[in-house]
Design a protein around this motif. Structure first.
Motif, short mmCIF file in Angstrom:
data_model
loop_
_atom_site.label_atom_id
_atom_site.label_comp_id
_atom_site.label_asym_id
_atom_site.label_seq_id
_atom_site.Cartn_x
_atom_site.Cartn_y
_atom_site.Cartn_z
N ARG A 296 0.73 -1.18 -0.02
CA ARG A 296 -0.09 0.02 0.12
C ARG A 296 0.88 1.19 -0.08
NH1 ARG A 296 -3.84 -3.21 2.90
NH2 ARG A 296 -2.78 -2.81 4.84
N ARG A 297 1.97 1.18 0.83
CA ARG A 297 2.88 2.63 0.78
C ARG A 297 3.52 2.74 -0.20
NH1 ARG A 297 4.95 3.10 7.12
NH2 ARG A 297 2.99 2.75 7.92
N ARG A 298 3.89 1.62 -1.02
CA ARG A 298 4.79 1.73 -2.40
C ARG A 298 3.86 2.24 -3.36
NH1 ARG A 298 9.52 3.44 -3.55
NH2 ARG A 298 10.65 2.21 -5.21
N LEU A 299 2.50 1.71 -3.33
CA LEU A 299 1.54 2.15 -4.45
C LEU A 299 1.09 3.57 -4.34
CD1 LEU A 299 -0.46 -1.18 -4.59
CD2 LEU A 299 0.64 -0.22 -6.46
N ALA A 300 1.16 4.01 -2.80
CA ALA A 300 0.49 5.26 -2.60
C ALA A 300 1.63 6.35 -3.18
CB ALA A 300 0.50 5.58 -1.18
N ALA A 301 3.13 5.84 -3.01
CA ALA A 301 4.14 6.83 -3.26
C ALA A 301 4.24 6.80 -5.01
CB ALA A 301 5.42 6.07 -2.76
N ALA A 323 -2.62 -5.41 -5.56
CA ALA A 323 -2.97 -4.59 -4.43
C ALA A 323 -3.44 -3.22 -5.00
CB ALA A 323 -1.94 -4.57 -3.39
N ALA A 324 -3.01 -2.91 -6.11
CA ALA A 324 -3.43 -1.63 -6.77
C ALA A 324 -4.89 -1.42 -7.14
CB ALA A 324 -2.57 -1.43 -7.93
#
Ligand code: SF4
Ligand code: SF4
Length: 345
Positions: A296-301, A323-324
């Motif tokens: 989630r954090r990597r996708l948010a970035a 997860a995207a």
């Protein structure tokens, strides 16, 4: 104390407890517990082996709470190689823990030859350059295997395709990979260059099989084969940990994608300073919530900077695309370059 535990003790004693490894540990950033860091894992194993603390499953599970992203080893002034330590620790502790899925993966790999307990299609022996798809692309992301073969065939006239598991699942889930690797060595006879798409396979083939293994991004740059895209594309690029830190392949994917016409957007943590997406080290199996939060954090970035996220690893691709949400499309670069993605903006 067993031979394996004596080795563990030797490796753990290297740690000077400086704590530099905390700085970039993605798990420490989530849990804020020193036990999640390399220092915490090394010290708790050390204390356990010295009899200072009990041999609890909590302490042993620390060895499985890791993405093997290598960010700690990159910072460590004492030269601690966390992956080497964890492989040994997992092998020593697996029997004492109740981890049926891990045990199943190890058993399946040893008895059927791969962690999916499925049958590989036959290898093709045609020339001295071989593509090595590995298990994840072959069984879970076939479009990646097809794309890589199609790209390589544009420039390599007689391409071999070697289909077998490199043994990484054994290293990850607590098995003994030694004999497995040994038995596979003859399958590489006559091959001069092994081209992998999976960064972990690339690393394992280099380090354990001692063969000339290159990543597909390096091979395509050297041999040619990737043509300009028909449509322009602006995209962020996620560096897989085992590719950027593990194999030192940082510039090649960028050069390849830029030459093909992709306008690349850099993420805050990129290149050798990349941040794990949560898929590494068997974390999705051992600690699924932590693994999902890292994704989630990597996708948010990535979402903050682009609408498309490219990567060059089957495991990162599957984990991140799973997860995207709607607002970000995750695409593997090999599929994009082979023309398998038409509607990417
Ligand atoms: S950086 Fe290395 S020596 Fe320092 S605490 Fe971490 S593992 Fe130990
Ligand atoms: S390998 Fe990555 S997740 Fe594991 S302890 Fe080191 S920095 Fe943390």
């Amino acid at each position: 104390m067993s031979v394996g535990e004596r080795e563990l003790l030797r490796l753990a004693k290297r740690c000077m407890r400086c704590g530099f490894c905390r700085a970039e540990c993605p798990l420490f950033r989530l849990t804020l517990s020193d036990g999640s860091t390399a220092r915490g894992k090394l010290q708790s194993v050390l204390a356990m082996l010295r009899g200072e603390i009990g041999r609890s499953s909590r302490a042993m599970m620390r060895a499985f709470e890791c993405t093997t992203c290598g960010a700690c080893s990159a910072m460590c002034p004492a030269g601690v190689r966390m992956e080497e330590f964890l492989e040994q620790a997992r092998r020593s502790f697996l029997q004492e823990l109740e981890l049926p899925v891990h045990e199943w993966m190890v058993e399946a790999t040893l008895s059927t030859g791969n962690p999916f307990a499925a049958e590989f299609e036959a290898s093709v022996l045609a020339g001295e350059v071989a593509f090595f798809p590995g298990c994840t692309s072959h069984f879970r992301a076939k479009e990646i295997e097809r794309s890589c073969i199609s790209l390589l065939k544009r420039s390599v006239r007689r391409l071999s395709v070697l289909r077998f598991c490199c043994g990484a699942p054994l290293m990850t889930f607590g098995g003994d990979a030694g004999g497995f690797v040994e038995r596979n060595l003859s399958k590489l006879e006559g091959i001069e260059v092994v081209v992998c798409h999976c960064p972990t396979c690339t690393k394992v083939l280099r380090e354990r099989y001692r063969v000339h293994a290159v990543h597909i991004s390096q091979a395509l740059l050297e041999f040619g084969g990737a043509e300009p895209l028909r449509n322009s594309l602006r995209a962020a690029y996620h560096d897989p940990c085992h590719l950027a830190r593990g194999c030192g392949v940082v510039e090649e994917p960028r050069e390849l994608l830029s030459t093909a016409g992709v306008e690349l957007v850099e993420l805050e943590h990129s290149g050798r300073a990349t941040r794990c997406c949560g898929a590494g080290g068997g974390l999705p199996v051992s600690f699924p919530e932590l693994s999902a939060e890292l994704a989630r954090r990597r996708l948010a970035a990535a979402k903050a900077r682009a609408e498309v996220l490219l990567t060059f690893c089957p495991t990162c691709y599957l984990h991140l695309s799973g997860a995207a949400g709607e607002s970000l499309r995750v695409v593997d670069a090999s599929v994009l370059l082979a023309g398998g993605v038409h509607e990417v903006r």
